[in-house]
Design a protein around this motif. Structure first.
Motif, mmCIF file in Angstrom:
data_model
loop_
_atom_site.group_PDB
_atom_site.id
_atom_site.type_symbol
_atom_site.label_atom_id
_atom_site.label_comp_id
_atom_site.label_asym_id
_atom_site.label_seq_id
_atom_site.Cartn_x
_atom_site.Cartn_y
_atom_site.Cartn_z
ATOM 1 N N TYR A 261 -9.698 1.348 2.576
ATOM 2 C CA TYR A 261 -8.925 1.768 1.423
ATOM 3 C C TYR A 261 -8.257 3.051 1.464
ATOM 4 O O TYR A 261 -8.606 4.039 2.209
ATOM 5 C CB TYR A 261 -9.705 1.989 0.250
ATOM 6 C CG TYR A 261 -10.780 1.124 -0.277
ATOM 7 C CD1 TYR A 261 -10.322 -0.201 -1.003
ATOM 8 C CD2 TYR A 261 -11.785 1.072 0.016
ATOM 9 C CE1 TYR A 261 -11.332 -0.943 -1.382
ATOM 10 C CE2 TYR A 261 -12.929 0.150 -0.337
ATOM 11 C CZ TYR A 261 -12.609 -0.821 -1.226
ATOM 12 O OH TYR A 261 -13.387 -1.843 -1.378
ATOM 13 N N ASP A 263 -7.321 6.361 -0.237
ATOM 14 C CA ASP A 263 -8.087 6.709 -1.375
ATOM 15 C C ASP A 263 -8.039 8.407 -1.302
ATOM 16 O O ASP A 263 -8.008 9.012 -0.531
ATOM 17 C CB ASP A 263 -9.439 6.347 -1.587
ATOM 18 C CG ASP A 263 -10.095 6.632 -2.809
ATOM 19 O OD1 ASP A 263 -9.994 5.634 -3.780
ATOM 20 O OD2 ASP A 263 -11.018 7.542 -2.860
ATOM 21 N N ASP A 264 -7.923 8.886 -2.575
ATOM 22 C CA ASP A 264 -7.834 10.300 -2.761
ATOM 23 C C ASP A 264 -9.056 11.071 -2.477
ATOM 24 O O ASP A 264 -8.918 12.142 -1.967
ATOM 25 C CB ASP A 264 -7.363 10.588 -4.154
ATOM 26 C CG ASP A 264 -6.008 10.132 -4.632
ATOM 27 O OD1 ASP A 264 -5.127 10.299 -3.743
ATOM 28 O OD2 ASP A 264 -5.627 9.834 -5.928
ATOM 29 N N LYS A 273 -17.690 4.662 -6.572
ATOM 30 C CA LYS A 273 -16.705 3.509 -6.191
ATOM 31 C C LYS A 273 -17.118 2.711 -5.115
ATOM 32 O O LYS A 273 -16.990 1.690 -4.981
ATOM 33 C CB LYS A 273 -15.174 3.979 -6.142
ATOM 34 C CG LYS A 273 -14.807 4.762 -7.412
ATOM 35 C CD LYS A 273 -13.592 5.584 -7.031
ATOM 36 C CE LYS A 273 -12.689 5.076 -6.151
ATOM 37 N NZ LYS A 273 -11.514 5.934 -6.013
ATOM 38 N N LEU A 283 -12.005 5.396 4.789
ATOM 39 C CA LEU A 283 -10.826 5.687 3.834
ATOM 40 C C LEU A 283 -9.861 6.359 4.379
ATOM 41 O O LEU A 283 -9.788 7.159 5.439
ATOM 42 C CB LEU A 283 -11.520 6.863 3.013
ATOM 43 C CG LEU A 283 -12.711 6.455 2.007
ATOM 44 C CD1 LEU A 283 -13.243 7.504 1.063
ATOM 45 C CD2 LEU A 283 -12.513 5.321 1.324
ATOM 46 N N PRO A 286 -3.848 8.671 1.597
ATOM 47 C CA PRO A 286 -2.858 8.007 0.770
ATOM 48 C C PRO A 286 -1.662 8.143 0.826
ATOM 49 O O PRO A 286 -0.592 7.548 0.357
ATOM 50 C CB PRO A 286 -3.660 8.178 -0.772
ATOM 51 C CG PRO A 286 -4.202 9.370 -0.515
ATOM 52 C CD PRO A 286 -4.909 9.456 0.873
#
Length: 292
Positions: A261, A263-264, A273, A283, A286
């Motif tokens: 993903y 993601d922040d 999550k 991750l 983003p």
């Protein structure tokens, strides 16, 4: 030969620099340990698995880079026992894909007659690796015309198809998964009212089951192989979707999954999550531009 060695000597630092540059844009975590991990950790974990699901975001450039890197390392560790399986090619295009991998046809024929996705350039590095190393590639996805057919008329409509057409799908009847997967699907669709009826969920299950069936079919005739399956993240998160269907077709299969993903919480994962999503999460930054 000396010329080739000289060229490799010159480009190796460039390859290393590119890898170091990319490493700043992603973090890999082992979810069981809630700790950082590496690509090599994933490859080593495959010692005790048959299938590795890479659940991607289709427009994540860093994810695509890591898919190619992971395939390279899997092939190096398991020579002559590695295979690639892709959502991005449909089962009725297997012959076209095989012909390209064998060097019989041109890439433009693969793209047009194999109905490659519009962002084929993102998956091309894996296809070219497979071609160079003679790795089997499974065109795993159900033909779109049949998933569309189910969305319109339901799973029972598939019974009208010819024997040839049915061979491109998972065996009928298709099992529609209930429980957690169904609830996730309803949520992502915006609730029961937004779904209208069960037919769109039935087409999702056809999609999943067909990919799972073709992976299982391959493994039954290729004992000891390691299969890397690339699909959209929803298809394999929490080992639901394709992963759950695969277990029905091959009870003894051992699976690992990756969820990738943008993601922040890139540097500090929000484990509420991601904890249940996969064995490993990747991750990515983003802020990086998307591929389309």
């Amino acid at each position: 030969m000396k010329k080739l060695v000289a060229i490799l000597f010159l480009i190796m630092p460039l390859i290393t620099m590119a890898q170091e540059h990319m490493s700043a844009h992603y973090k890999i975590y082992n979810t069981a340990k809630k700790a950082p991990a590496t690509i090599d950790d994933i490859v080593n974990a495959l010692d005790k698995a048959d299938v590795l699901f890479f659940g991607e975001e289709h427009n994540d450039s860093t994810g695509h880079y890591l898919e190619a890197l992971l395939l390279k390392k899997i092939t190096e560790k398991y020579p002559s026992r590695s295979a690639l399986s892709l959502e991005m090619f449909q089962t009725d295009c297997q012959t076209v894909l095989d012909e390209y991998l064998a060097g019989f046809i041109r890439e433009k024929n693969l793209i047009t007659e194999g109905r490659a996705w519009n962002n084929y350039k993102d998956y091309r590095p894996m296809i070219e690796q497979a071609k160079a190393a003679h790795i089997p590639v499974i065109a795993a996805n159900a033909p779109t015309r049949y998933t569309n057919m189910v969305t319109r008329d339901g799973l029972e409509s598939l019974n009208r198809l010819s024997k040839q057409a049915k061979s491109w799908l998972a065996p009928l009847p298709i099992d529609t998964a209930t429980g957690a997967y169904y609830e996730k699907f309803v949520a992502i669709m915006g609730g029961h009212n937004a779904m209208g009826n069960m037919k769109i969920y039935q087409s999702q299950n056809l999609w999943d089951a067909t990919m799972a069936y073709h992976i299982a079919k391959f493994l039954k005739t290729h004992k000891g192989f390691k299969v890397m399956q690339v699909n959209g993240g929803f298809h394999s998160e929490e080992k639901l979707g394709v992963a759950a269907q695969l277990k029905k077709y091959l009870l003894t299969v051992r699976m690992l999954n990756i969820a990738a993903y943008a993601d922040d919480s890139f540097d500090n994962p929000d484990w509420t999550k991601f904890e249940k999503m996969a064995d490993f999460i990747i991750l990515t930054d983003p802020k990086l531009p998307k591929t389309f």
